[in-house]
Design an enzyme around this catalytic site. Sequence first.
Site, PDB file in Angstrom:
ATOM      1  N   LYS A 293     -58.334  -1.423  46.833  1.00 35.29           N
ATOM      2  CA  LYS A 293     -58.276  -0.409  46.169  1.00 35.29           C
ATOM      3  C   LYS A 293     -57.555  -0.580  44.895  1.00 35.29           C
ATOM      4  CE  LYS A 293     -56.893   2.498  50.402  1.00 35.29           C
ATOM      5  NZ  LYS A 293     -58.046   3.686  49.981  1.00 35.29           N
ATOM      6  N   ARG A 367     -61.973   4.677  60.546  1.00 38.33           N
ATOM      7  CA  ARG A 367     -63.095   4.993  61.511  1.00 38.33           C
ATOM      8  C   ARG A 367     -63.466   3.926  62.495  1.00 38.33           C
ATOM      9  NH1 ARG A 367     -66.995   6.589  56.590  1.00 38.33           N
ATOM     10  NH2 ARG A 367     -64.999   7.174  55.777  1.00 38.33           N
TER      11      ARG A 367
HETATM   12  N1  BES Z   1     -56.673   5.642  54.051  1.00 39.67           N
HETATM   13  C1  BES Z   1     -57.725   5.966  53.435  1.00 39.67           C
HETATM   14  C2  BES Z   1     -57.852   7.149  53.100  1.00 39.67           C
HETATM   15  C3  BES Z   1     -56.940   7.998  52.443  1.00 39.67           C
HETATM   16  C4  BES Z   1     -57.056   8.143  51.171  1.00 39.67           C
HETATM   17  C5  BES Z   1     -55.737   8.554  52.890  1.00 39.67           C
HETATM   18  C6  BES Z   1     -56.229   8.749  50.226  1.00 39.67           C
HETATM   19  C7  BES Z   1     -54.765   9.227  52.070  1.00 39.67           C
HETATM   20  C8  BES Z   1     -54.911   9.379  50.844  1.00 39.67           C
HETATM   21  C9  BES Z   1     -59.046   5.467  54.141  1.00 39.67           C
HETATM   22  O1  BES Z   1     -58.921   4.135  54.913  1.00 39.67           O
HETATM   23  C10 BES Z   1     -60.205   5.232  52.981  1.00 39.67           C
HETATM   24  O2  BES Z   1     -59.603   4.320  52.273  1.00 39.67           O
HETATM   25  N2  BES Z   1     -61.068   5.837  52.983  1.00 39.67           N
HETATM   26  C11 BES Z   1     -61.950   5.764  51.959  1.00 39.67           C
HETATM   27  C12 BES Z   1     -63.435   5.819  52.644  1.00 39.67           C
HETATM   28  C13 BES Z   1     -64.522   5.381  51.747  1.00 39.67           C
HETATM   29  C14 BES Z   1     -64.559   3.962  51.389  1.00 39.67           C
HETATM   30  C15 BES Z   1     -65.835   5.897  52.337  1.00 39.67           C
HETATM   31  C16 BES Z   1     -61.825   6.701  50.981  1.00 39.67           C
HETATM   32  O3  BES Z   1     -61.466   7.921  51.337  1.00 39.67           O
HETATM   33  O4  BES Z   1     -61.756   6.719  49.687  1.00 39.67           O
HETATM   34 MN    MN Z   2     -59.081   2.546  53.593  1.00 37.41          MN
END
Ligand code: BES
Ligand code: MN
Length: 513
Positions: A293, A367
Site C-alpha cells: 500500500k 477474502r
Molecule cells: N483492508 C483493506 C480494505 C480497506 C481499505 C479497509 C480502506 C479500510 C479502508 C483490504 O485488505 C484491501 O486492501 N482491499 C483492497 C482490495 C483490492 C486490492 C482488490 C482495496 O480495497 O483496495
Molecule cells: Mn489489503
Amino acid sequence: MDISLLAQDAASFQTPFLAVFAVDIATGEDAEAHPVLLTTSDALTDAASRVLATGEFKAALGETLVLHAPAGIRADRLLIVGLGRAKSLTPAQARKGAGSALRAAKPRGIREMAVAFPEDRSLSDESIDELPCQATMRAIAEGLALADPDYDTYKSDRKDKAVRAVTVLARSTERSTRAEMEEGLREGVVIAGAQNFARSLVNEPGNILTPTELAKRTAAMCAEVGLQCEVHSTKKLEELKMGAFLAVAQGSEQPPALITMTYEPATKPAADAPILGLVGKGITFDTGGISIKPADGMEKMKYDMAGAAAMIGAMRAIAELKPAIRVIGVVCSAENMPDGRAYKPGDVVTAMSGKTIEIINTDAEGRLVLADGLHYAKTLGCTHLINAATLTGACVVALGILNAGLFSNDDSEAARFQDAMRRAGEQFWRLPCTDDYREQIKSKIADIMNTGGVRWGGAISAAMFLKEFVGDTPWIHLDIAGCAWEDEAKAWIAKGPTGIAVRSIVEWATGPR
Ligand code: BES
Ligand code: MN
Ligand code: ZN
C-alpha cells in the site's frame, strides 16, 4: 461506570448534574425550532422555561445547554439535551442523547450524574411519538456506556475524567413497566460493554495486538464469560489445509491465529436446530504485502481486524444474554506483510474447500482468510453464516461512511438481519451479489482469482469471492471498511474505533428465528 435505575421524581433528586431530554416539536421544513422537555414534571419544565423561550436552544440531536443553580429543583446543574425532531422519535435518538449527556459531564469533571427518563407525553401532545420503554431504557444505557471511553490509552498525560455513576430516574408506577426497564438496562449494559470491548481491541496498535495477543485477549474474555475457546496456529492450519489463510500469514514473523469461541445454551437444542457461525477478518496489520500500500494513511490499517473484534464482542454479549441457540465464533487472524517468504501475485493457492485461487493482488488478503474461515465454520456444523470484515476500499467509495455494506445469498436472512439492524440502530445498505457478477472473479489459470477482473464494483467482486465458499448456506457478509473507524468526534461518542456491527449481530443472533 455504574448505571442504575431509580423510581424517583427528577426534580427532587439531589445530584451535581441532572440531564433532561428535549425534542423539537416544530413541523414543516422551515418552521422555527420549538423545543419542549420530555418530562411531566412541572418543576423541571418551569426551571427550563426561560431559557427555552429565548430560542437559543433548538433541541437539535446532541445539542446541550447547562443551567447552574436551576430554580425549583434540587440538582446543582440542569443539562438540557436535544434529541432532535419529535416526529418519528426513535430509541436511536435516545441513545445519542444519553451519550451526549455523558460527554457533556466528562470534561466538567463530574463524577456522578442523573438522567431523567424521557417521559411519554404522547397523551398530552400529539406531535411527539411514543418511545417504547424497554428499548428506550436499553438505548439510554448503551448511549451512556458507549460515550464513556476516550481513546487516549497511549497518552502519558491522560487524566482520569470518568463519570463513575449514572442514576436514571423514572417515575413509572406500573410494575410491568419497571420490570421492562430493568431488563432494558441490563441488556444495554451487556451489549455496550461488549461493543466497548471490541472497540478497545480495534484501538490497539499492530505492534501490541499481534494475532497471538488477539487470541490471548479473546481466550481471557471467553474464560470470564464462560465460552469455550480454542486457539490454533500454523500447524493446525496446515492440517486443515487452509491454503488461502496460510498464504496470507506466511510473509510475517508473527504466527497466525485461528480462534474459535463456542456458545452452548443451557438447555440442549434439538440435533437439527440451527447453529450460527460468526466469522471475522482479523488482519492485525495490513501493509498490502508484496502489492504494498502507499505510505500515506497506512497507519490506519491496524484496524483491519475490526471484523474479528466485532465477532469477539458479539460472542461476549451472547454469552451474557444466553439465547437458546448455538453460536460459534471463528476468527482468522494474521499480519499481511511483504517478505522473502511472502506470497506473491501469480501464486496459486488451494483453499480448505479445495478451490484453487490465483493471487492477483496480495492486498486482497481479507477474502482469502475469510474463505477458509467460512468453510471451516461450515465443517463445524454452522447452518447460518455471518461474516464481518474491513474488506474493501470500494465499499467506502460506494456507500461513504454512514452505511456499511450488506451482502447476502438469502433474501429472508437478509431481511432478518435488516430487522435486527433497525432495532440495534445501525446502518447497513444491501448491495447485490447475484450470480451474473461471477464473471468478475473467473481466472484463466485457477478456479477463481482474488480480485475483480474489472475495475468497477470492487466491493461486489469481494462478496462474490466469499460467496464461492458458503455454498447454499444462508449467509450475510458485512463490509465495514468505511464504518469501523471514526475520524471525527460526535457529541455522543469519541473519535476512533466505533465497534460497528456488534449490536446488529447480537440482535440478529438473539432475535426471533
Ligand atoms: N483492508 C483493506 C480494505 C480497506 C481499505 C479497509 C480502506 C479500510 C479502508 C483490504 O485488505 C484491501 O486492501 N482491499 C483492497 C482490495 C483490492 C486490492 C482488490 C482495496 O480495497 O483496495
Ligand atoms: Mn489489503
Ligand atoms: Zn485488509
